[in-house]
Design a protein around this motif. Sequence first.
Motif: not given
Lengths: 474, 238
Positions: A311-312, A382, A468, A471-474, B17, B69, B74-75
């Motif tokens: 995904i990234t 999440y 959306n 990407v930031m959380h995985i 996190k 990206k 992707i982003l």
Amino acid sequence: MNINLKQGCLLIMSAYIVISSSFYFIAKEQLAYSLVSKEMSTSEQLLPLGEIVEGMTVVQPFILNADNLESISLYTATYDRMNVGQLTVQIIDLSAKLVLREKDFDLTSIPNSGLLKFNLENPIQDVNGKMLAIKLTSNGEKGNAVTVWQKNNLSQGQALLINGYETDKILCFSLIGRSVSWVGQYYFYVALLVGFILGIYLWHLILAEKKGRICLGLRVIDAFTKYRFLLSQLITRDFKTKYRRSVLGILWSFLNPLLTMTVQYVVFSTLFKTDISNFPVYLLIGIVFFSFFLESTSMSLMSIVGNANLITKVYMPKYIYPVSRVLSSSINFLLSMIPLLIVVIFTKTPFTLAYLLLPFIIVCLVAFCIGMGMLLSSAMVYFRDTQFIWSVLSMLWMYSTPIFYPVSIIPEKFILLYKINPLYHFIDFSRVVIMQGVSPEPQAYVICASYALIMLVIGGLIFNATQNGFVMHI
Amino acid sequence: MINVENVSMRFFITQDKIQSLKEYAIKFLTRQIKYQEFWALKDISFEVNKGEVVGIIGRNGAGKSTLLKVISGILRPTIGSSVCKGNIVPMLELGSGFDHDLTGRENIFLNGAILGYTKKFLEDKYEEILEFSELGRFIEVPLRNYSSGMLMRLAFSIATVVNPEILIVDEILAVGDANFQEKSKARMLELMSGGTTVLFVSHNLEEIRSMCNTVIWLDSGLIKMIGDAKEVCNAYSI
């Protein structure tokens, strides 16, 4: 194979005509009449009424909201002995004081703590709202008579009368009748109307394509053709790697449900006596359907988190991941239909045309699982707790779905909980089709389809709103 | 071809996190959730025309990879928009879609599908990929038995078999042994010179100087300089 939009639309239209007309022939009877049943619940404490001896009359009034009455069942007991004599069951019209039907049962044929079924070969017509009654008399003597089970009249139904005196009890009985259903009367018009709307929509799509307009339907078709190859690759990947390095390989898809069924069959037919007829098939349907639900949801739960490296790095629509997982386990699901078929043949359950209705429920279940999978996979991104919560929740779900027990043991106060359980409806639908060989009631289609659609929409909306941030959380 | 308008990319950085509901609840109740905003890209705008080769330079953490990206989809940018016309082949990291239990042949199709190639295209180009990767009979062996050089060769061969309209490269990929490195470099140069629009990140100023028309110099999320390759490189190396 490449087909253009016009050909595709023609194909859909002709498929609709074939399906809607063949459906009418398969489900004719269930469309025309709907079954009305008044089930007794045996979850509360049951009490024996006492020996029914000569001179005693037991009268249980009832009202059935149906057009006719086809059968009644009583819960009888024999004190575990051989009794000689007769039990007379009459159905009487209380207001007109008329005996409508009558049958003598030999006392030796009466089951001990079992159901005595009185099927009316000639159903009583026009019973709607009428006060009818079951009247029991016998020529048995003390020590040589049978009894019926009763329970406390908690739900304020018509009270049981013994020798003309009202009691605070109610008899354990169930009724089956039929009503003429409007669906059957108007099926032709409804089918025509739906076909008409479908035709207009397809026409609209063709026009939109010609003029280069973009609409939802075209976008879906476009995405499907674009990502079909990717989807098929991901599905074959999942399927190929699942059994790789195992000796029996794909055989496990057949063996797994069969072995689970054998274990549960042994446990539940010896430890807990159940009076479900054709228990192996009953059980296997539940197992096959529920394990598909379990497998597909727990696989799609990990689909986003597990594909983090992809995904990234590469762009593709994210819904591909949960959808491909559900679809690859539905191949497994279809394979596990084969052992089900074997058991069906083995237990001599008759084949009927109604089996052609199974694809409907399979599509509903797959759509439901895709919705659930989308919801879970985005929740998982999440909160990693989702996987642990889900493992507990799915176990709870499994036990609250009638997989290995009959619906009749459910206490009345929990019945609502069962009615809102989608899996119960899906499994019940397929049980009616496979075990009774008939189409379920028209409302069963509506219930199953709407559960599937609602779940798909909820899952899709949540997935869409959160994707959306993946990407930031995985 | 590529139109980047006022793109800003914000990340939230928490001290640790939060990945579980319990942690979240505790932190929320004790008011310990402190987000630190971090803008990886700040108001970036530029345009790339067809056939241009654009180099992106900058220090580590300047936002180069984030920008690539964003452009490859992707982003999604926090503010602004990035529009690309044409099919993009992002070569950010090779072989990320490989499945190590499948054979090389199966992986060509799987990875090809992930990169957006069609079935017909892959069937037509299969021999070409096989030949370029020099894997020979190893193509029928599961990937877990491959050496890392073999893996990279296969990945590179799949990724570069197309002639994309837009090529996005994070560092020029020279993989494998000396011989293959030579070959892969030649292939990359061939792709870049064939009228393709190229966006590439590199730390090798020589490469940038010799290949790019335009260079973007990123510094902590901002465009510090954009313009002719030689000028920007000269300014950067000071």
